[in-house]
Design an enzyme around this catalytic site. Sequence first.
Site, PDB file in Angstrom:
ATOM      1  N   CYS A 117      13.077 -12.031  14.866  1.00  0.00           N
ATOM      2  CA  CYS A 117      12.303 -11.445  15.971  1.00  0.00           C
ATOM      3  C   CYS A 117      12.281  -9.923  15.903  1.00  0.00           C
ATOM      4  CB  CYS A 117      12.848 -11.883  17.335  1.00  0.00           C
ATOM      5  SG  CYS A 117      12.750 -13.634  17.672  1.00  0.00           S
ATOM      6  N   ARG A 118      13.326  -9.299  16.421  1.00  0.00           N
ATOM      7  CA  ARG A 118      13.320  -7.852  16.622  1.00  0.00           C
ATOM      8  C   ARG A 118      13.308  -7.053  15.322  1.00  0.00           C
ATOM      9  NH1 ARG A 118      18.494  -7.564  20.234  1.00  0.00           N
ATOM     10  NH2 ARG A 118      19.032  -9.178  18.728  1.00  0.00           N
ATOM     11  N   SER A 119      14.288  -7.277  14.449  1.00  0.00           N
ATOM     12  CA  SER A 119      14.350  -6.450  13.237  1.00  0.00           C
ATOM     13  C   SER A 119      13.162  -6.678  12.305  1.00  0.00           C
ATOM     14  CB  SER A 119      15.686  -6.600  12.507  1.00  0.00           C
ATOM     15  OG  SER A 119      15.916  -7.905  12.050  1.00  0.00           O
ATOM     16  N   ASN A 153      17.356 -12.163  12.410  1.00  0.00           N
ATOM     17  CA  ASN A 153      16.331 -11.616  11.528  1.00  0.00           C
ATOM     18  C   ASN A 153      15.030 -12.403  11.574  1.00  0.00           C
ATOM     19  OD1 ASN A 153      15.772 -10.918   8.048  1.00  0.00           O
ATOM     20  ND2 ASN A 153      15.491  -9.502   9.723  1.00  0.00           N
ATOM     21  N   ASP A 210      16.445  -9.064  23.294  1.00  0.00           N
ATOM     22  CA  ASP A 210      16.116 -10.190  22.423  1.00  0.00           C
ATOM     23  C   ASP A 210      15.096 -11.076  23.132  1.00  0.00           C
ATOM     24  OD1 ASP A 210      15.995 -12.332  20.692  1.00  0.00           O
ATOM     25  OD2 ASP A 210      18.162 -12.499  20.459  1.00  0.00           O
ATOM     26  N   CYS A 260      19.331  -7.150  13.364  1.00  0.00           N
ATOM     27  CA  CYS A 260      19.439  -7.870  14.634  1.00  0.00           C
ATOM     28  C   CYS A 260      20.307  -9.100  14.409  1.00  0.00           C
ATOM     29  CB  CYS A 260      18.065  -8.198  15.220  1.00  0.00           C
ATOM     30  SG  CYS A 260      17.093  -9.434  14.332  1.00  0.00           S
TER      31      CYS A 260
END
Length: 171
Positions: A27-29, A25, A134, A22
């Site tokens: 939040c999402r990933s 690095n 995001d 993402c």
Amino acid sequence: MTHDRSVPSPRTPGHYRLGLVCLGNICRSPMAEVVLRARVDDAGLAGCVDVDSCGTGGWHVGRPMDERAASVLLAGHYDPSDHRAQQYDDTWPAAHDLLLAMDADNLAELGGRSERVHLFRDHDPIGTGDDVPDPYYGGERGFEEVLAMVERTCATLVAALQREPDLGARP
């Protein structure tokens, strides 16, 4: 848009390495990394599947994930405590069997779709090919929505890994 939900063959027989990418690095990933590791463990694949994550930007290198992401993971009975942000570099493509970008911008940073580079949601049974939004500038609800996308997509990824001849669940 419908995409093939298979994964490319491992470069090393009996071992698979997935990288999740993402922007920062935090939040999402990392959410996807924590969930995918748990699902890989539950499927009996922990000894032969490695999962890690990174961001295309280096602002947060070495820091733990966003507190809101960690809180949502904890509420879902996942352990986010080990994560430390790292940055994508040119070693990642050769070091991973499959890189999964969280959105189209991240995908462009990786050079676009290829056999070994997909959008994460190419493997999502709902809304395949879409971005993982995001949640950073939003509230807790955005993190909960990301977790729901991550959980169902990770289930599909683990099923694909289990179909790989030398990666099937061990007794």
